[in-house]
Design an enzyme around this catalytic site. Structure first.
Site, PDB file in Angstrom:
ATOM      1  N   GLU A 170      15.656 -13.853  10.554  1.00  0.00           N
ATOM      2  CA  GLU A 170      16.746 -14.703  11.026  1.00  0.00           C
ATOM      3  C   GLU A 170      17.526 -13.990  12.122  1.00  0.00           C
ATOM      4  OE1 GLU A 170      18.092 -17.324  11.947  1.00  0.00           O
ATOM      5  OE2 GLU A 170      18.494 -18.300  10.023  1.00  0.00           O
ATOM      6  N   HIS A 210      12.389 -20.683   4.466  1.00  0.00           N
ATOM      7  CA  HIS A 210      12.451 -20.221   3.079  1.00  0.00           C
ATOM      8  C   HIS A 210      13.211 -21.211   2.195  1.00  0.00           C
ATOM      9  CE1 HIS A 210      16.720 -19.249   3.428  1.00  0.00           C
ATOM     10  NE2 HIS A 210      16.439 -18.759   4.623  1.00  0.00           N
TER      11      HIS A 210
END
Length: 221
Positions: free
Chosen positions: A90, A14
Site C-alpha cells: 500500500e 486484501h
C-alpha cells in the site's frame, strides 16, 4: 525485434481488517485480517477464482495480503510458489497511518494532499510518483517474463495487493480518476492487456478490456 505479448492481470484487494472497519489509514502497517468479519467476502472471492490457472502469482508481503492469498487457495490450486512482493505494498501513509479522516481533516497538509489527488508527499510517507515508480518496476518484471514465455496464450497473472495499488492500476489502464477508482475488500479487477516492447506511445501497456472481480451478481448467470 520482440513481438507484442498478451497478459491477463487479475488484481485483488486484501480482505477486511479491524482498521478497515474503523476507517483508519493502514498504509504499510502490518495489520492482520479480522474474523469473522472478513470471511464472507473472502469466500466469495475464493469461489470466483476457483478453477482458474495462473502462470504467475504475486502478493504484497504484508500479512493481510498473504492471509488473503492463503484463504482463496490460488497458490495451492495452481501448484505455483507465490512471490511476496514489497513493490505491491500500500501507499506509505507516513504520519497519517493509524488515523481516521476525522482526526486528520483539519490539518492543512492533509487537505493539501487530498486536493493534490495524492500527488503531494505525505509527511513521513510517500506520494503518487513513488507508488507509480514501484508499480512500473513490478510491471517491467511481468513484461520481461511475458516476453520470455511468449506463445499465443496470454500470460495469466494474479496479484493480491491493496486499495491504493488497485486505484493506481485502474487510473492507468481504465483512465479512471484516482479517487474514483476504489474497490472493496476482497474485490478487484481483471484486465486484458497487451505489452508492446517497441511501442511509440508513452505507455507500452494497452488495455482492451476490464471487469470487476468477483463479477457483480447481476452479471452472473
Amino acid at each position: 525485434m520482440a513481438a507484442a505479448v498478451s497478459v491477463e492481470l487479475v488484481a485483488v484487494r486484501h480482505g477486511m481488517t479491524a482498521w478497515n472497519l474503523e476507517r483508519r489509514y493502514q498504509g504499510q502497517r502490518d495489520i492482520e485480517l479480522t474474523f469473522p468479519e472478513a470471511e464472507a467476502a473472502l469466500e466469495r472471492l475464493r469461489i470466483a477464482l476457483g478453477g482458474e490457472t495462473f502462470t504467475l502469482i504475486y502478493s504484497s508481503d504484508l500479512r493481510r495480503c498473504r492471509q488473503t492469498l492463503e484463504w482463496i487457495g490460488a497458490a495451492a490450486e495452481n501448484g505455483a510458489a507465490p512471490a511476496f512482493e514489497p513493490r505491491l505494498r500500500e501507499i506509505d501513509f507516513g504520519d497519517y497511518e493509524g488515523k481516521t479522516y476525522d482526526e486528520l481533516k483539519d490539518r492543512p497538509d492533509y487537505r493539501a494532499w487530498i486536493d493534490s489527488v495524492g500527488e503531494q508527499r505525505i509527511p513521513g510517507g510517500e506520494n503518487g510518483a513513488g507508488l507509480r515508480a514501484r508499480l512500473d518496476d513490478w510491471l517491467a518484471q511481468v513484461a520481461k517474463t511475458a516476453v520470455e514465455v511468449g506463445g499465443s496464450a496470454p500470460l495469466k497473472v494474479l496479484a493480491v495487493a491493496h486499495g491504493g495499488v488497485i486505484r493506481e492500476l485502474r487510473r492507468r489502464f481504465e483512465n479512471v480518476a484516482f479517487w474514483d477508482a476504489t474497490v472493496g475488500q476482497a474485490e478487484g479487477r481483471r484486465w486484458q492487456l497487451t505489452y508492446e516492447p517497441n511501442a511509440e506511445e508513452d505507455d507500452p501497456w494497452q488495455c482492451s478490456c476490464s471487469s470487476a472481480v468477483p463479477a457483480p451478481a447481476s452479471a452472473t448467470p
